[in-house]
Design a protein around this motif. Sequence first.
Motif, PDB file in Angstrom:
ATOM      1  N   ASN A   4      -9.822  -5.501  93.457  1.00  0.00           N
ATOM      2  CA  ASN A   4      -9.211  -4.673  94.495  1.00  0.00           C
ATOM      3  C   ASN A   4      -9.458  -3.181  94.306  1.00  0.00           C
ATOM      4  O   ASN A   4      -9.148  -2.394  95.199  1.00  0.00           O
ATOM      5  N   TRP A  30      -2.650  -8.623  90.403  1.00  0.00           N
ATOM      6  CA  TRP A  30      -3.786  -9.283  89.742  1.00  0.00           C
ATOM      7  C   TRP A  30      -3.439  -9.462  88.263  1.00  0.00           C
ATOM      8  O   TRP A  30      -3.540  -8.519  87.474  1.00  0.00           O
ATOM      9  N   SER A  48      -9.675  -6.495  88.118  1.00  0.00           N
ATOM     10  CA  SER A  48      -9.232  -6.685  89.497  1.00  0.00           C
ATOM     11  C   SER A  48     -10.356  -6.348  90.470  1.00  0.00           C
ATOM     12  O   SER A  48     -11.019  -5.322  90.330  1.00  0.00           O
ATOM     13  N   ASP A 103      -3.310  -3.199  88.533  1.00  0.00           N
ATOM     14  CA  ASP A 103      -3.082  -3.911  89.787  1.00  0.00           C
ATOM     15  C   ASP A 103      -1.964  -4.923  89.558  1.00  0.00           C
ATOM     16  O   ASP A 103      -2.145  -5.931  88.877  1.00  0.00           O
ATOM     17  N   ALA A 142      -5.926   0.100 102.249  1.00  0.00           N
ATOM     18  CA  ALA A 142      -7.259  -0.495 102.296  1.00  0.00           C
ATOM     19  C   ALA A 142      -8.303   0.587 102.558  1.00  0.00           C
ATOM     20  O   ALA A 142      -8.077   1.504 103.355  1.00  0.00           O
ATOM     21  N   ASP A 182      -0.946  -4.965  96.490  1.00  0.00           N
ATOM     22  CA  ASP A 182      -1.318  -5.405  97.838  1.00  0.00           C
ATOM     23  C   ASP A 182      -2.329  -4.454  98.461  1.00  0.00           C
ATOM     24  O   ASP A 182      -2.216  -4.088  99.645  1.00  0.00           O
ATOM     25  N   CYS A 183      -3.330  -4.054  97.692  1.00  0.00           N
ATOM     26  CA  CYS A 183      -4.355  -3.129  98.164  1.00  0.00           C
ATOM     27  C   CYS A 183      -5.731  -3.769  98.049  1.00  0.00           C
ATOM     28  O   CYS A 183      -5.956  -4.651  97.204  1.00  0.00           O
ATOM     29  N   THR A 184      -6.672  -3.303  98.879  1.00  0.00           N
ATOM     30  CA  THR A 184      -8.049  -3.789  98.820  1.00  0.00           C
ATOM     31  C   THR A 184      -9.021  -2.616  98.965  1.00  0.00           C
ATOM     32  O   THR A 184      -8.762  -1.668  99.713  1.00  0.00           O
ATOM     33  N   ASN A 185     -10.111  -2.700  98.221  1.00  0.00           N
ATOM     34  CA  ASN A 185     -11.197  -1.711  98.284  1.00  0.00           C
ATOM     35  C   ASN A 185     -10.676  -0.290  98.073  1.00  0.00           C
ATOM     36  O   ASN A 185     -10.921   0.613  98.878  1.00  0.00           O
TER      37      ASN A 185
END
Length: 357
Positions: free
Chosen positions: A318, A310, A316, A307, A261, A277-280
Motif C-alpha cells: 500500500n 498489513w 506492505s 501499515d 489513495a 486503509d490506504c492505497t498507492n
Amino acid sequence: MDRLADTSLVGGERVDATDHCLAGIARLSNEVKDAASYIPTYDQRIYAEAIKALQDKLSETRAMVEPRPKFSFKTKKNPSAVSLADAAQLAVEGRRHIPGYNSSPGTSSVGSSAAQTPNYPSTPLNEPDRQLQPRAEVAPTSIPALTVDNAEKLKPEEQVTPFAAPAVSSVTVNNHYGLHIMLPASGSTATVPASITSLRHCVVDMSIPTVNGKPYASLAVKGVKESLLVCGQIDGPAHITGVENSIIVVTCRQFRMHNCANVDVYLSSSSNPIIEDCTNIRFGRIPRVYALDQDCPDLDCWNQVEDFKWIKPEPSPNWSLISQDDAVAEEVWAEIVPGGPGWSLDDILRAIKIVKA
C-alpha cells in the motif's frame, strides 16, 4: 546602529538616530510587503528573517546604550484589595439584604473597576493597510479564528490572500475549487490548530506563518482531491483523511493517514508515520526549501512507515518510496510552487505532476 553608542544624548540626538533606524527597518518591511505578489516564498522567508534580525539588533543596541533608569519604588496592588467604586457597589448590594431597607428610586449601580477594556487588533507588519476600515471590538476572553471559507465554487483564475488578525484561535481553509491560497505571515502568531477541508484542484501554502518558530499545534486534513498542500510546521499530530490524487508537504511529530489513495507525501516526522486503509501512498523526504535548519536526518522517521492494515511479514503493497526520477525537483519547490507572474494554478499543478502535461 553601530554609531548609537557614540551619539550624544544632548538635544535628543540619540533619540533622533534611533528613530532613523526604526524608520529604515519599517521602509524595508514595506518594500518586502509591496513585492510579496511576485517574489518567491523562499525569498520572502529570507527577507522576513533579515528584517527580524535587524529589529532584534536594534533592541539589543538600545538596551546597551540607553542610560539606566533611576531607582524608584513601585507600588504593587494587593490582589485582594478593592477600589472605592467596588466598595460602594458592595455596600449597596449588602444593604439590599437588610430587612426594612429599600434603595431610593432611580439609584444607578456603580460600575466595577474590574471591568476590562476591549482590545483592538492592530494591523500586523507586512500586511495590507486597513487603517481606513472600521475596527471591530474583540472581547478579552474571545480569540477569533482565521477562516478561509467559501460555500460556492470560484473561478480557477481567482486568487486568495486572506488577511489575518494578530491573534487567532485556529486556522481553517474550507470548501474551495481552483484557487492558489497563500496564508500571510500573520496567519499564525501562536501555536493554534489548523484544518484543511473540502478542496479540489487547489494549491494551499500554509508554510510562511510557521517560518519564525510559530508551528501549528495540530493539523487535520479531510476531503481533498487533486491538490497540493504545503502545510508548514506542525508541533503535534497531522491527521490526513480522505485525500486522493494529491501531494502533501508537512513537518510534524506524528503522521496519521486514513482512507487515502494516490497521494505523494513529502514528510519530516519525529515518529514513524502510520497509514490505514490506504492505497498507492508514496513517501519522500521533505524538500530543502521547507526543511528546518535544526532537522537531523538520523532522527527523521519519514520512511519508517507502518501499515496498520498489513500484518504480514512481507512489505506492505500500500505504500512505497518516491524514486529520484519521480520526485519533484528542488528548483520547482523553490521557484514555481510559490507562484507569481507567469505561473498559473494549472502550471503549478503540472510542474508537480498532479495534472498531466
